[in-house]
Scaffold this motif. Structure first.
Motif, PDB file in Angstrom:
ATOM      1  N   LYS A   1      -7.945   2.020   3.295  1.00  0.00           N
ATOM      2  CA  LYS A   1      -7.511   2.828   2.158  1.00  0.00           C
ATOM      3  C   LYS A   1      -6.407   3.801   2.575  1.00  0.00           C
ATOM      4  CE  LYS A   1     -11.841   2.590  -0.479  1.00  0.00           C
ATOM      5  NZ  LYS A   1     -12.924   3.390  -1.111  1.00  0.00           N
ATOM      6  N   ALA A   2      -6.555   4.350   3.778  1.00  0.00           N
ATOM      7  CA  ALA A   2      -5.511   5.265   4.271  1.00  0.00           C
ATOM      8  C   ALA A   2      -4.194   4.532   4.429  1.00  0.00           C
ATOM      9  CB  ALA A   2      -5.951   5.895   5.590  1.00  0.00           C
TER      10      ALA A   2
ATOM     11  N   LEU B   1      -5.387  11.780   4.180  1.00  0.00           N
ATOM     12  CA  LEU B   1      -5.582  10.430   3.660  1.00  0.00           C
ATOM     13  C   LEU B   1      -7.063  10.066   3.702  1.00  0.00           C
ATOM     14  CD1 LEU B   1      -2.515   8.631   5.304  1.00  0.00           C
ATOM     15  CD2 LEU B   1      -2.651   9.777   3.079  1.00  0.00           C
ATOM     16  N   ASP B   2      -7.391   8.890   3.224  1.00  0.00           N
ATOM     17  CA  ASP B   2      -8.795   8.476   3.125  1.00  0.00           C
ATOM     18  C   ASP B   2      -9.420   8.320   4.505  1.00  0.00           C
ATOM     19  OD1 ASP B   2     -11.157   6.493   2.554  1.00  0.00           O
ATOM     20  OD2 ASP B   2     -10.486   7.230   0.602  1.00  0.00           O
TER      21      ASP B   2
ATOM     22  N   ALA C   1      -3.230   1.929   2.736  1.00  0.00           N
ATOM     23  CA  ALA C   1      -2.695   1.656   1.402  1.00  0.00           C
ATOM     24  C   ALA C   1      -2.009   2.899   0.832  1.00  0.00           C
ATOM     25  CB  ALA C   1      -3.822   1.191   0.472  1.00  0.00           C
ATOM     26  N   GLN C   2      -2.619   4.071   1.049  1.00  0.00           N
ATOM     27  CA  GLN C   2      -2.002   5.304   0.571  1.00  0.00           C
ATOM     28  C   GLN C   2      -0.665   5.556   1.263  1.00  0.00           C
ATOM     29  OE1 GLN C   2      -5.184   7.982   1.491  1.00  0.00           O
ATOM     30  NE2 GLN C   2      -6.187   7.761  -0.506  1.00  0.00           N
ATOM     31  N   ALA C   3      -0.629   5.313   2.591  1.00  0.00           N
ATOM     32  CA  ALA C   3       0.629   5.495   3.320  1.00  0.00           C
ATOM     33  C   ALA C   3       1.677   4.491   2.853  1.00  0.00           C
ATOM     34  CB  ALA C   3       0.381   5.354   4.822  1.00  0.00           C
ATOM     35  N   GLU C   4       1.234   3.270   2.536  1.00  0.00           N
ATOM     36  CA  GLU C   4       2.167   2.239   2.055  1.00  0.00           C
ATOM     37  C   GLU C   4       2.823   2.681   0.747  1.00  0.00           C
ATOM     38  OE1 GLU C   4       4.214  -1.402   1.699  1.00  0.00           O
ATOM     39  OE2 GLU C   4       3.076  -0.628   3.402  1.00  0.00           O
ATOM     40  N   VAL C   5       2.026   3.290  -0.149  1.00  0.00           N
ATOM     41  CA  VAL C   5       2.579   3.748  -1.431  1.00  0.00           C
ATOM     42  C   VAL C   5       3.661   4.798  -1.196  1.00  0.00           C
ATOM     43  CG1 VAL C   5       2.025   5.006  -3.551  1.00  0.00           C
ATOM     44  CG2 VAL C   5       0.491   3.204  -2.727  1.00  0.00           C
ATOM     45  N   VAL C   6       3.374   5.759  -0.297  1.00  0.00           N
ATOM     46  CA  VAL C   6       4.368   6.806  -0.011  1.00  0.00           C
ATOM     47  C   VAL C   6       5.614   6.200   0.606  1.00  0.00           C
ATOM     48  CG1 VAL C   6       4.828   8.918   1.293  1.00  0.00           C
ATOM     49  CG2 VAL C   6       2.582   8.555   0.250  1.00  0.00           C
TER      50      VAL C   6
ATOM     51  N   ARG D   1       4.184  14.792  -0.853  1.00  0.00           N
ATOM     52  CA  ARG D   1       3.414  15.880  -1.414  1.00  0.00           C
ATOM     53  C   ARG D   1       3.847  17.214  -0.803  1.00  0.00           C
ATOM     54  NH1 ARG D   1      -2.242  13.503   0.323  1.00  0.00           N
ATOM     55  NH2 ARG D   1      -0.955  13.466   2.206  1.00  0.00           N
TER      56      ARG D   1
END
Length: 951
Positions: free
Chosen positions: A624-625, A618-619, A627-632, A598
């Motif tokens: 959840k945080a 992040l969350d 998971a967001q880092a995993e996506v990036v 981003r």
């Protein structure tokens, strides 16, 4: 009858002109003598008044000098006194944090395998023998319930309750320490009073710093007496005042309120004596000084022996300004001999006497001219007129010459313009037109606001006007607008011109276009914070943004993530296709990483093929945080896997990513970096091209670090350190000196890489004894080389760490090593980094200047990587600048790096400094450096660091 009448008329026609002439000459003579007498009396009266004014002016000048020096001395004492508690707080906090670190390390290592009671005993016994602060300081432990756990000075109280202990003000000491331990880290200070061995009759103020040790609900801390630190500040103040001199005889002296001499710069034998123990002259003088101080201070005159004069030599008359410095019970006296300004007085009197004699000669000439005018008439007047015209012509010629010189000065390289008191422009020079674009016809009659850029608010111009009204001058950087609308930076100097009545008649302004200088500053600032190859933030900027992200997380409660990215098998690509293609690959990887995250996230390059990403916002929930880092992270792996075309062929690279999440203010930046690094190495171990998150099992690496720290302490005790030497050569290939580099010869592991133990030594404070050992070894080698003719002129450069330089006795340590070994100080070169100097520039300058007096030289390492150092370059007593290898690596590849090197060499030459380049690995780099004026080199091209036997 008619005959007598004719005779009378004949006599009158003959006598009357004569009588008229005689009467006229008599009247002229009388007036002339009266005027001569009047002017002689007036000249004598004016000369006497001049002497009186001159005497008053010199006395006032002397008093103003004494007042200025006294205020300077008091200001310095106030500075030292006010920072006493700050210095004391820093030191006791440092000792407490170190003790807490030891306790945490023992608990982390032993708690899983020993009973808790045994772990407590191990911690207590590990901290019991610690001593510091000249033996006064020790570590104490209390329980949060008020019991003594560790009290090294009174072990018999250990295990007893101490909640009822109070000082002589009634304050409960133990309760105060418990409350201090509950506040956040860095604020756990507590003031109280306690018994001191030097003051058996009462208590002294003490400051303690405590931290809460949660595993056992203990508080761990230490403290010291405030007056002990204040005494250190007093000693430092006396050393500074002893060295202070002004004029040829001006000094600063100290006495206490009883009249005892504390500081006598010109006669140290008086120090410590009371007036009654001195000779009558000194006794009378000190009693007058003390009486003046008790009466509120002021100026006082007294007799005093001249320094170095014979005992029977006449005494000198001195004037002193005396005041009491109440906080320390001192009386300060700035003094100087009255006849120090005698030469000025005599010169002015002689100059005035010459003027009076000249006036008398002129008066005599006027009298003679008047008499000749009466006798010779028109001939005398004509001659006088010719003399008057000649003098007028000479003065007119001088005035014309001065105007011509002023006109040439006005047409200088600087833009200049003159305004009236209301700010209306009256005149501009050619350089003004060249810089601003406004001609004289366009500027004259208007105000300077025609150049306003709109970047400065009313407060800026109000401050400028205030400075002009109070001091008559203003200088500073300002943004203005050219006629074509271009906004540019300039350095503007405004000076008020005043008449004899001190009224402002004009303002003269000089301006210099500093556009190019600002661009160079911006370029240097960019190089200091951004990677030269990829344009990404470097480590320095990364750490700053990571700290900012952690603080935002603490305030908002949201999570963040730190990613370490290392390219897989990059070395193979670099070796097979060449470093140039490897740089192309790294540049494209940087672009892809920026595109994969981003806009608010940070992508940085640490060096080599290592990249870092900081994710923010992040969350709040950890899962959840994650998971967001995993996506990036998966997106990053995807963009890295896309082929890159190098030399006409497609090359595919992958990456290994380590991730650590963070939330809250308790996060330590260095720990985050270490955890992400560990996770990245786990990703490589698990097959590469994958993502791994940090988990507690990786903490094993931290334990290994503790073991390495223990081994390093043993290495210092058992002499396992070695000093390797890397040659420094000139452009003809001759060795001019070496750099001494410390190496660790481990009994089992062999040579431990410096990158493994040097950072550890910095963190633990072991760098201080290690640096002292390096300094000792280097000086001993200099002594051995002094016996070898071809090496006796070689110098040795050693690196100085920040912890070393911050030691209060650093100067004394270096001087002591030089004295013990007998090494030549001019052959010892201490290398300091820009970052180190910026931590406390004034302290660094003071210590460097002190060592420079012993002929020790200084080299500024990694020069060019820190813009702020340029502000202090003129104040630092340097002899050499060392160009950072990051610029050397890019020579021939980046024109900006070449421009920076050339700029550094030119600046060093103008300042009279040597220049050396480090990290020279190829002949092409050496040739490029030589072409740009750098003639001394260090690097693998000329030799690696080797033991003294191989050198």
């Amino acid at each position: 009858m008619s005959e007598h009448k004719n005779t009378f008329l004949s006599v009158n026609e003959t006598v009357m002109p004569r009588l008229h002439l005689i009467g006229t000459l008599g009247l002229l003579l009388a007036v002339t003598l009266a005027l001569a007498s009047f002017y002689s009396w007036r000249n004598e009266h004016q000369q006497q008044a001049f002497r009186e004014r001159l005497t008053q002016a010199i006395a006032q000048q002397q008093q103003e000098r004494l007042s200025a020096e006294l205020q300077s001395a008091i200001g310095y004492l106030e500075f030292l006194r006010k920072r006493t508690e700050e210095v004391m707080r820093h030191n006791i906090a440092e000792q407490t944090d170190a003790a807490l670190h030891v306790a945490e390390a023992i608990y982390a290592q032993e708690a899983p395998r020993r009973p808790l009671a045994e772990v407590k005993r191990l911690i207590v016994e590990a901290l019991r023998p610690l001593r510091f602060f000249d033996g006064r300081g020790y570590i104490f432990i209390d329980s949060m319930q008020g019991d003594f756990v560790l009290l090294p000075t009174a072990p018999e109280y250990e295990g007893r309750a101490g909640l009822d202990n109070r000082d002589d003000t009634g304050s409960y000491v133990m309760q105060g320490l418990i409350n201090a331990a509950l506040v956040p880290r860095g604020n756990g200070f507590f003031h109280y009073r306690w018994y001191h061995p030097k003051k058996p009759q009462g208590m002294a103020q003490k400051i303690a710093y405590v931290r809460h040790f949660a595993p056992f609900d203990w508080l761990i801390g230490t403290g010291d007496y405030f007056f002990e630190w204040e005494e250190q500040q007093k000693k430092e103040a006396m050393q500074r005042l002893r060295a202070l001199r002004f004029g040829s005889t001006g000094t600063v002296g100290l006495i206490d309120m009883q009249g005892r001499s504390l500081l006598s710069p010109n006669n140290a034998s008086l120090e410590g004596l009371l007036p009654e123990q001195m000779q009558p002259v000194q006794r009378q003088a000190l009693e007058r000084l003390r009486a003046t101080a008790q009466a509120g201070g002021g100026f006082v005159e007294y007799d005093w022996p001249r320094p170095g004069a014979a005992p029977d030599a006449p005494l000198g008359r001195k004037t002193a300004l005396v005041t009491a410095y109440a906080p320390w019970g001192w009386v300060l006296a700035t003094s100087m001999f009255n006849d120090e300004l005698e030469a000025t007085w005599q010169a002015e009197v002689q100059s005035q006497a010459r003027k009076v004699n000249q006036q008398r000669v002129e008066l005599a000439l006027v009298v003679l001219g008047s008499l000749l005018a009466g006798v010779l008439g028109s001939l005398g007047f004509s001659r006088w007129s010719r003399r008057l015209f000649a003098r007028y012509h000479h003065e007119w010629s001088d005035a014309q010459e001065k105007l011509r010189i002023a006109a040439i000065a006005f047409e200088s390289q600087e833009g200049m313009f003159v305004t009236d008191p209301q700010g209306v422009i009256l005149r501009v020079n050619r350089a003004f037109t060249d810089i601003t674009g406004y001609t004289a016809q366009e500027a004259v009659g208007r105000g300077p606001d025609l150049l306003k850029s709109g970047r400065h608010g009313p407060q800026f111009y109000a401050a400028m006007r205030s400075a002009l009204d109070t001091t008559g001058a203003w200088a500073g950087e300002i943004w203005n607008r050219r006629k074509n609308g271009e906004i540019f930076p300039e350095w503007l100097t405004i000076t008020a011109v005043k008449n004899e009545a001190q009224e402002v008649t004009h303002y003269v302004s000089a301006l210099v276009d500093i556009t190019h200088r600002k661009a160079a500053e911006d370029e240097i600032r960019h190089l200091a914070f951004y990677d030269l190859l990829t344009g990404l933030p470097n480590r320095r900027l990364l750490l700053d943004r990571l700290q900012h992200a952690v603080e935002n997380s603490a305030r908002s409660g949201v999570s963040g993530a730190l990613m370490f990215i290392d390219l897989d098998n990059f070395k193979i690509i670099n070796d097979s296709l060449g470093h140039e293609q490897g740089d192309v690959l790294l540049s494209q990887v940087g672009q892809r990483l920026r595109a994969a995250v981003r806009e608010g996230d940070t992508v940085a390059r640490l060096g080599g093929d290592e990249f870092v990403v900081v994710l923010e916002g992040l969350d709040v929930q950890e899962l959840k945080a994650a998971a967001q880092a995993e996506v990036v992270a998966q997106d990053i792996l995807a963009v890295l896997a896309q082929p890159v075309e190098l030399q006409g062929q497609e090359v595919q690279v992958t990456g290994s990513i380590g991730v650590v999440l963070f939330t809250g203010s308790t996060v330590v930046i260095q720990d985050l970096m270490q955890y992400a690094d560990l996770a990245m190495y786990r990703a490589k171990e698990d097959g590469r091209n994958t993502v791994r998150f940090f988990n507690p099992e990786m903490q094993q690496g931290v334990l290994e670090r503790l073991a390495l720290e223990k081994s390093l302490r043993i290495a210092l005790q058992e002499g396992q350190l070695r000093l390797f030497y890397q040659p420094q050569v000139d452009h003809q290939g001759r060795i001019t000196g070496v750099e001494g580099l410390v190496r660790w010869q481990h009994p089992q592991r062999g040579l431990v890489p410096p990158g493994e133990f040097i950072p550890l030594a910095e963190e633990t404070g072991l760098i201080v004894p290690m640096g002292q050992w390096v300094l000792q070894a280097a000086c001993e080698q200099l002594v051995r080389w002094a016996q070898v003719p071809e090496r006796r002129d070689w110098c040795i450069a050693v690196n100085i760490s920040g912890r070393q330089l911050r030691q209060p006795d650093f100067v004394a340590q270096v001087v002591q090593v030089l004295a013990q070994t007998g090494a030549a100080p001019e052959l010892l070169k201490l290398e300091l980094t820009e970052t180190l100097l910026l931590e406390n520039p004034q302290d660094a300058i003071q210590k460097m200047a002190a060592l420079q007096k012993y002929r020790v030289r200084f080299s500024l390492d990694d020069f060019g990587t820190g813009y702020s150092s340029l502000a202090y370059l003129r104040d630092l007593p340097l002899s050499q600048l060392k160009i950072d290898k990051s610029f050397v690596n890019n020579l021939g590849q980046d024109d900006r790096a070449t421009a920076i090197v050339r700029t550094i060499v030119t600046m060093a030459n103008n300042l009279g400094l040597d220049v050396i380049a480090e990290g020279v690995e190829t002949a092409e780099q050496q040739q490029a450096l030589s072409a740009n004026g750098c003639l001394i080199y260090q690097g693998y091209l000329f030799g690696k660091p080797v033991p003294i036997e191989e050198l």
